[in-house]
Design a protein around this motif. Structure first.
Motif, short mmCIF file in Angstrom:
data_model
loop_
_atom_site.label_atom_id
_atom_site.label_comp_id
_atom_site.label_asym_id
_atom_site.label_seq_id
_atom_site.Cartn_x
_atom_site.Cartn_y
_atom_site.Cartn_z
N ALA A 39 0.86 -1.18 0.00
CA ALA A 39 0.00 0.00 0.00
C ALA A 39 0.90 1.23 0.00
CB ALA A 39 -0.92 0.01 1.21
N GLY A 40 0.49 2.25 -0.73
CA GLY A 40 1.30 3.45 -0.79
C GLY A 40 0.67 4.48 -1.71
N THR A 41 1.48 5.44 -2.13
CA THR A 41 1.01 6.54 -2.97
C THR A 41 1.60 6.39 -4.36
OG1 THR A 41 0.94 7.99 -1.03
CG2 THR A 41 0.93 9.05 -3.19
N ILE A 42 0.79 6.58 -5.37
CA ILE A 42 1.25 6.48 -6.76
C ILE A 42 2.21 7.63 -7.06
CG2 ILE A 42 0.56 6.65 -9.18
CD1 ILE A 42 -2.00 5.20 -8.47
N ASP A 43 3.37 7.28 -7.60
CA ASP A 43 4.37 8.28 -7.99
C ASP A 43 4.16 8.72 -9.43
OD1 ASP A 43 7.01 9.64 -7.24
OD2 ASP A 43 7.55 8.63 -9.10
N THR A 44 3.88 7.77 -10.30
CA THR A 44 3.61 8.08 -11.70
C THR A 44 2.80 6.95 -12.31
OG1 THR A 44 4.62 8.78 -13.80
CG2 THR A 44 5.70 6.98 -12.61
N VAL A 45 2.11 7.22 -13.41
CA VAL A 45 1.33 6.19 -14.10
C VAL A 45 1.84 6.02 -15.52
CG1 VAL A 45 -0.75 6.58 -12.72
CG2 VAL A 45 -0.44 7.86 -14.84
N GLY A 46 1.64 4.83 -16.05
CA GLY A 46 2.11 4.53 -17.39
C GLY A 46 1.21 5.14 -18.47
N THR A 47 1.73 5.15 -19.68
CA THR A 47 0.97 5.66 -20.83
C THR A 47 -0.31 4.85 -21.02
OG1 THR A 47 3.04 6.31 -21.91
CG2 THR A 47 1.07 6.15 -23.30
N GLY A 48 -1.42 5.55 -21.15
CA GLY A 48 -2.69 4.87 -21.39
C GLY A 48 -3.42 4.42 -20.15
N VAL A 49 -2.83 4.58 -18.99
CA VAL A 49 -3.49 4.19 -17.74
C VAL A 49 -4.56 5.22 -17.39
CG1 VAL A 49 -3.22 3.87 -15.26
CG2 VAL A 49 -1.53 2.91 -16.83
N THR A 50 -5.77 4.74 -17.13
CA THR A 50 -6.87 5.62 -16.73
C THR A 50 -7.38 5.20 -15.36
OG1 THR A 50 -8.52 4.21 -17.84
CG2 THR A 50 -7.56 6.03 -19.14
N GLY A 51 -8.02 6.14 -14.67
CA GLY A 51 -8.61 5.83 -13.38
C GLY A 51 -7.68 6.03 -12.21
N PHE A 52 -6.40 6.28 -12.48
CA PHE A 52 -5.42 6.53 -11.43
C PHE A 52 -4.57 7.74 -11.80
CE2 PHE A 52 -6.20 1.93 -11.17
CZ PHE A 52 -6.53 1.80 -9.83
#
Length: 278
Positions: free
Chosen positions: A21-34
């Motif tokens: 469990a933690g905090t999102i640092d970055t999301v990948g290309t095309g990722v939605t909802g986060f």
């Protein structure tokens, strides 16, 4: 998994740590909802015991604002396993008797809690008075000390069991098997004893018993919607303060080996959480 005996052991080398469990640092290309900054829990299967992890977005779920990271890290597998096992697989009914082996362990303790929420009479079996007290506080109606009592005789004296939740295996499985009521359902969850029980199929016929397995993570590959619905119910119960993870130890990353030893030597109750500061 360390010994290469787990049903879903990755190829070596790999980083251990099945859920985080933690905090999102970055999301990948095309990722939605986060988005960066979102608080999430992830069942990654591996990669958790590190300062950073890269996981498939499909394995992440946002956690309630009321939930600490320690609770979130201890939540998905333990509660998800027990809820899916008792509700989806065994179809536990109000008024039935549920026997939980390893009732003070990571998944066993959640089975006691959820069994009570579902209206069952819960018999908790664990090793020693301290662990049994933890199970009692989680809602167990009856307690059996696996160190000193005959499990079969103790369960039969209480009328037998309709559902057995077994995270232990070995001799305890055999004793529980022999104390079942007709048409009982036996859930094989894990083998903390280190011994995988062998079942004589003809013995199932005598009482019309059903033995079923449950591997929570396996549902990600063929029926992920079952997990989604189950987790939604569990997070709702958490928000309503009907369930609370029991974490016996929170250790820093440099003490991972000590945390693993607590599990291996069966000296923990509930979950052991590794906290990564910084």
């Amino acid at each position: 998994m360390i010994e290469g005996k787990y049903q879903d052991t990755p190829k070596v080398p790999f980083t251990m740590g099945m859920e985080v469990a933690g905090t999102i640092d970055t999301v990948g290309t095309g990722v939605t909802g986060f988005a960066p900054g979102d608080r999430v829990a992830v069942f990654g299967g591996k990669g958790g015991l590190a300062e950073y992890g890269v996981f498939d977005a499909a394995r992440a779920v946002k956690i309630p604002d009321s939930m600490s990271f320690e609770d979130a890290a201890a939540f998905q597998i333990a509660y998800g396993t027990s809820h899916l096992a008792l509700d989806h697989r065994a179809r536990l009914q109000p008024g039935e008797t549920l026997l939980v082996l390893g009732a003070a362990g990571g998944v066993g303790l959640t089975a006691v809690e959820i069994g009570k929420l579902m209206g069952a009479t819960v018999i908790a079996c664990a090793r020693g008075p301290e662990k049994l007290e933890v199970a009692r506080q989680a809602g167990a109606d009856h307690l059996i000390d696996a160190r000193t009592e005959d499990i079969r005789e103790a369960v039969l004296a209480l009328g037998g069991s309709d559902v057995v939740y077994d995270a232990v295996g070995g001799d305890q499985f055999t004793a529980a098997f022999r104390s079942c009521k007709p048409e009982a359902r036996i859930l094989t969850i894990g083998f903390a004893s280190g011994e995988v029980p062998q079942i004589k199929a003809n013995h199932l016929l005598v009482k019309n018993l059903t033995v079923m397995g449950l591997y929570w993570g396996g549902y990600l590959t063929f029926r992920p919607e079952i997990l989604t619905g189950s987790l939604a119910q569990l997070f709702a119960w958490y928000d309503q303060k009907k369930i609370r993870p029991h974490v016996s130890h929170v250790l820093p990353l440099e003490e991972v080996a000590d945390g693993l030893a607590l599990l291996r030597d069966r000296k923990s109750t509930g979950k052991v959480v590794i906290r990564i500061d910084g």
